[in-house]
Design an enzyme around this catalytic site. Sequence first.
Site, mmCIF file in Angstrom:
data_model
loop_
_atom_site.group_PDB
_atom_site.id
_atom_site.type_symbol
_atom_site.label_atom_id
_atom_site.label_comp_id
_atom_site.label_asym_id
_atom_site.label_seq_id
_atom_site.Cartn_x
_atom_site.Cartn_y
_atom_site.Cartn_z
ATOM 1 N N ARG A 70 1.317 -1.276 -0.043
ATOM 2 C CA ARG A 70 0.064 0.087 0.012
ATOM 3 C C ARG A 70 1.022 1.270 -0.093
ATOM 4 O O ARG A 70 0.458 2.641 -0.504
ATOM 5 C CB ARG A 70 -1.212 0.271 1.366
ATOM 6 N N TYR A 124 -14.432 18.425 -15.105
ATOM 7 C CA TYR A 124 -15.394 16.371 -15.292
ATOM 8 C C TYR A 124 -16.590 17.132 -14.278
ATOM 9 O O TYR A 124 -16.235 17.181 -12.896
ATOM 10 C CB TYR A 124 -14.604 15.836 -15.241
ATOM 11 N N ASP A 196 -5.854 18.905 -14.941
ATOM 12 C CA ASP A 196 -5.916 17.423 -15.327
ATOM 13 C C ASP A 196 -6.059 17.699 -17.209
ATOM 14 O O ASP A 196 -6.669 18.151 -17.669
ATOM 15 C CB ASP A 196 -7.457 17.259 -15.674
ATOM 16 N N LYS A 221 -7.533 6.184 -19.274
ATOM 17 C CA LYS A 221 -8.586 6.805 -20.666
ATOM 18 C C LYS A 221 -7.271 6.724 -21.261
ATOM 19 O O LYS A 221 -6.768 5.620 -21.752
ATOM 20 C CB LYS A 221 -8.931 8.284 -20.462
HETATM 21 C C1 LIG Z 1 -11.474 14.221 -17.677
HETATM 22 C C2 LIG Z 1 -11.469 13.651 -16.362
HETATM 23 N N1 LIG Z 1 -11.297 13.490 -15.247
HETATM 24 C C3 LIG Z 1 -10.862 12.812 -14.540
HETATM 25 C C4 LIG Z 1 -11.672 11.704 -14.857
HETATM 26 C C5 LIG Z 1 -12.255 10.474 -13.489
HETATM 27 O O1 LIG Z 1 -11.352 9.741 -14.341
HETATM 28 P P1 LIG Z 1 -11.581 8.033 -13.608
HETATM 29 O O2 LIG Z 1 -12.757 7.768 -13.723
HETATM 30 O O3 LIG Z 1 -10.405 7.282 -13.799
HETATM 31 O O4 LIG Z 1 -11.951 8.274 -11.644
HETATM 32 C C6 LIG Z 1 -13.001 11.645 -15.731
HETATM 33 C C7 LIG Z 1 -13.822 10.122 -15.668
HETATM 34 O O5 LIG Z 1 -13.618 9.814 -17.013
HETATM 35 C C8 LIG Z 1 -12.498 12.253 -16.952
HETATM 36 O O6 LIG Z 1 -13.291 12.580 -17.673
#
Ligand SMILES: Cc1ncc(COP(=O)(O)O)c(C=O)c1O
Length: 408
Positions: A70, A124, A196, A221
């Site tokens: 961990r 998001y 992000d 992604k």
């Molecule tokens: C731009 C963006 N940031 C963060 C996330 C969250 O990622 P996760 O689904 O891996 O937790 C997403 C998920 O679709 C996203 O599109």
Amino acid sequence: MTQENAATSQHIDTRLVHGGRGKHTGTTAGSPTVPPIYASTTYLHTNIEAQDKAFEGPTADGEPAFVYARQANPSTHHLEEALTLIEGGVGSVVFGSGMAAIHSALLAAGLAPGAKILASQDLYGPTIGLIRKVFVPTGVELVLADLCCPAATEIIEREQPDVIYVETVSNPLVKVNDLDAISAAAKAVDAVTIVDSTFSSPYLLRPIEHGFDLVVHSATKYISGHGDSTGGAVISAKNSLLDQLRAYYVLLGATLSPFEAHLMLRGLRTLALRMERQSQNALQIARFLHEHPAIERVYYPGLPEHPQHELAGRLLSHGLYGGLLAFELKEQTREAAFRFMNRLQICLPATSLGDVFSLVSYPPISSHRTLTPQECQKMGINAGCIRFSAGIEHVDDLIQDLDQALGK
Ligand SMILES: Cc1ncc(COP(=O)(O)O)c(C=O)c1O
């Protein structure tokens, strides 16, 4: 030039292929070119004194120390090394999901009671949800604003936030943020900057080169790229922030499994090739949809009509504009959107993005589900809005599929 400096000066394509391969330089018996998956949860040392030292974490010269999975694991460590090299940071921490990475990035940036965060209104949805549900009740002030506009600098000067949070490219309308202007304004007010970078991926954009402090990825992604693993990452430009990230990682327990870390490291190896094809496919599809009689509007930064086309060209590398686009059906109703999605034969009507297969999603029921139709409308997302994540299929097949799904 040290070995590390030599690697950092390599092209991004080379760094993606070789980053995080570890010190497997060859032995008489033969050593693997691909780091193995370390499934062990606990680690032995030469003696208990050595274990005592290992509990302290990495050595002063950055050598990792493993005692318990961990806290640190060789497989996740390889992925972290690769991301640090690729993004040009001082270090990285990988997490069990993108949301876990965002949570720790916000904590590491100092989002504590009394602090103010200025965030892009186009984030998001669950990122805004996380700030509202977890941080605001503790006494954090959240200010949402349109930071894609040229007035971002003025807004930062006026709000004097402690933390600024944006996305490189917004979801679903692919608005592009001026990272250089935002980071310069943030420095002037001493704010920690988080971005992000999921939508652009490290192949197209490396925000630390544009002055950002923390870079977040949903590695689920483009980094993973094959729709088969969930994870997140934060890459830090500063050692002080990295120490905070590591501390929260251990305490919150949002550990990335070594198996997922292995898949993500494998995903990075082909990121350049995938992004090239996905971006080329997205551009051709955007052009096709732009001319289609059933389409009201197309959002893609690669089209000259996009309001930030020039900015996107300056920020994104290789003359590419990414694999994501959005479009509005002429018939702006949920029924028309559902009819279109149900008719798709090759493109998958599934959520998420960045996979080898093309994914089509309807934001009002997926990423923006928690918003009211009025809130969606305010963000420019109407009932006929569809998001398209280009895969690596042959573009002619994708265009044919979209054409037949749009109907006559
Ligand atoms: C731009 C963006 N940031 C963060 C996330 C969250 O990622 P996760 O689904 O891996 O937790 C997403 C998920 O679709 C996203 O599109």
